[in-house]
Design a protein around this motif. Sequence first.
Motif, short mmCIF file in Angstrom:
data_model
loop_
_atom_site.label_atom_id
_atom_site.label_comp_id
_atom_site.label_asym_id
_atom_site.label_seq_id
_atom_site.Cartn_x
_atom_site.Cartn_y
_atom_site.Cartn_z
N ASP A 31 -15.55 0.45 -8.01
CA ASP A 31 -16.48 1.56 -8.19
C ASP A 31 -16.66 2.30 -6.87
N ASN A 32 -16.43 3.62 -6.88
CA ASN A 32 -16.59 4.48 -5.72
C ASN A 32 -17.58 5.58 -6.05
N ASN A 33 -18.22 6.13 -5.03
CA ASN A 33 -19.20 7.19 -5.28
C ASN A 33 -18.57 8.39 -5.98
N ASP A 34 -17.30 8.68 -5.68
CA ASP A 34 -16.67 9.89 -6.19
C ASP A 34 -15.69 9.64 -7.33
N TYR A 35 -15.18 8.42 -7.42
CA TYR A 35 -14.16 8.16 -8.43
C TYR A 35 -14.12 6.66 -8.73
N GLU A 36 -13.37 6.33 -9.77
CA GLU A 36 -13.13 4.94 -10.10
C GLU A 36 -11.67 4.60 -9.81
N GLU A 37 -11.45 3.46 -9.23
CA GLU A 37 -10.10 3.01 -8.91
C GLU A 37 -9.76 1.78 -9.77
N TYR A 38 -8.63 1.86 -10.46
CA TYR A 38 -8.16 0.74 -11.27
C TYR A 38 -6.92 0.16 -10.59
N GLU A 39 -6.91 -1.13 -10.42
CA GLU A 39 -5.75 -1.78 -9.81
C GLU A 39 -5.16 -2.79 -10.78
N ALA A 40 -3.85 -2.93 -10.73
CA ALA A 40 -3.16 -3.89 -11.57
C ALA A 40 -1.99 -4.46 -10.77
N LEU A 41 -1.60 -5.68 -11.11
CA LEU A 41 -0.48 -6.29 -10.40
C LEU A 41 0.28 -7.23 -11.32
N ILE A 42 1.54 -7.36 -11.01
CA ILE A 42 2.41 -8.36 -11.65
C ILE A 42 3.14 -9.07 -10.52
N GLU A 43 3.07 -10.38 -10.49
CA GLU A 43 3.76 -11.09 -9.42
C GLU A 43 4.38 -12.39 -9.93
N TYR A 44 5.45 -12.77 -9.25
CA TYR A 44 6.16 -14.01 -9.57
C TYR A 44 6.36 -14.80 -8.28
N GLU A 45 5.97 -16.08 -8.32
CA GLU A 45 6.08 -16.96 -7.17
C GLU A 45 6.99 -18.13 -7.54
N TRP A 46 7.77 -18.61 -6.58
CA TRP A 46 8.58 -19.79 -6.83
C TRP A 46 8.93 -20.47 -5.50
N ALA A 47 9.30 -21.74 -5.60
CA ALA A 47 9.66 -22.54 -4.43
C ALA A 47 11.12 -22.97 -4.58
N PRO A 48 12.06 -22.34 -3.84
CA PRO A 48 13.47 -22.72 -3.95
C PRO A 48 13.77 -24.06 -3.28
N VAL A 49 12.97 -24.42 -2.26
CA VAL A 49 13.09 -25.71 -1.58
C VAL A 49 11.68 -26.19 -1.27
N ASP A 50 11.55 -27.44 -0.89
CA ASP A 50 10.25 -27.99 -0.53
C ASP A 50 9.60 -27.20 0.59
N ARG A 51 8.30 -26.92 0.43
CA ARG A 51 7.43 -26.29 1.43
C ARG A 51 7.65 -24.78 1.59
N LEU A 52 8.67 -24.21 0.96
CA LEU A 52 8.93 -22.78 1.08
C LEU A 52 8.57 -22.06 -0.21
N GLY A 53 7.67 -21.07 -0.10
CA GLY A 53 7.29 -20.26 -1.25
C GLY A 53 7.77 -18.83 -1.08
N LEU A 54 8.26 -18.23 -2.15
CA LEU A 54 8.69 -16.84 -2.16
C LEU A 54 7.92 -16.09 -3.25
N GLU A 55 7.77 -14.77 -3.04
CA GLU A 55 7.00 -13.98 -4.01
C GLU A 55 7.54 -12.56 -4.11
#
Length: 291
Positions: free
Chosen positions: A80-104
Motif C-alpha cells: 500500500d502506497n499513498n499514491d498507488y498500489e503495488e502488486y508483486e508476484a514471484l515464481i522460483e525454483y530451488e535445488w541442491a545439485p551437491v551437498d551444501r550447495l543451493g541454486l535458484e
Amino acid sequence: MSLKYSLRIVLFSTLVLCSISIFGQVTKQERDSIYISETEDQKGLSPKVLHAEPLYIDLIRDLGARKGEREWNVGFGVNDNNDYEEYEALIEYEWAPVDRLGLEIELPFQFYYDRRESSNADPLPQSRLEGLQFAAQYSFLVSPKYNLSMAGGYLHSFTMNAFNRYDSGRLFTGNKMSPFLVVAKRLGSNFHSLVYSGPVWERGFSGFENEFFYQIHTSFHYMITGTRNFIGLEINKIIVDGKLETTLRPQMRLGISDHLMIGIVTGIPIEANNDRFSTFFRLIYEPKTKH
C-alpha cells in the motif's frame, strides 16, 4: 458451528491430550527431539542443522542442503502506497545439485495500480518483470554440536524493461549484483535466529542508472513443537545514502501436507514515507527427496 458442538470438540481434544499425558506416550521434549532428528540424524547423509527460514527474504536453499533437495515457491504480495498500489508476484525454483550447495532461478514481477485523481501527478513506476534472477549459496559451516550454520552466496539479476517498452527499447536494462552472508543459530529446540547481510549494486547498461545500498536482515522464530509450523518476526533493514530504512514483518508458516506449506507475512514500515502496510503470501512445495 453451534456452541454445543464446539464444546464437544474441546472436551474430546482435552481427553485425548490427557490420555497421552497419562500413558506417557510422547512428551513435548521427545516430540521436539524426534522431529529434529528426522532432519539432522539421517544415516549416510551429510550433517545438517534444522533452522527456520524467513519468508520474505528467503534463502536460496536450506542451510546445509543435501544433494537432491528441491523446492518450488509461488508468492503474491500487495504493498500500500499513498499514491498507488503495488502488486508483486514471484515464481522460483530451488535445488541442491551437491551437498551444501543451493541454486535458484526466480522470476519476480511488479504491477502498479494508480488511484490518484489528478492527471498532473508524477508518473507511476511501470509494470514489469523485474529481471531474470539467478543465485547460488554454499554452506561452509554446519555444526550440529552448536546448532550453528553459516553460508555465503551470490545473487545476480539481469534487470528488464517495462512491459510497455518491449517494442521501443532494449529488453534488458542492466545488472543487479548482491553477494551475501548468512549466519543461523538455533537456541534449544524451538527458538531460531538468523542474520542475512550484504551489499547490493545495480548498474544500468547506459551507465547512468546506478544504485547502491547495504542490507541487513535479521529474523527470530518460534517453531511449534514437533511440526514445521512457526511464528516469528523478520526485520528488514537497508542503508541507502547513510540513512537506515526498516520494515518489520511479522509472519507465520503453516504445514498443509507433508510436502506443502503456506507462509503469511505482514509488512510494517518504521520510517514515515510513502510506503504503508503490506501483505505477502508464499506457497512452498517440497517434492520428496530421493537420496
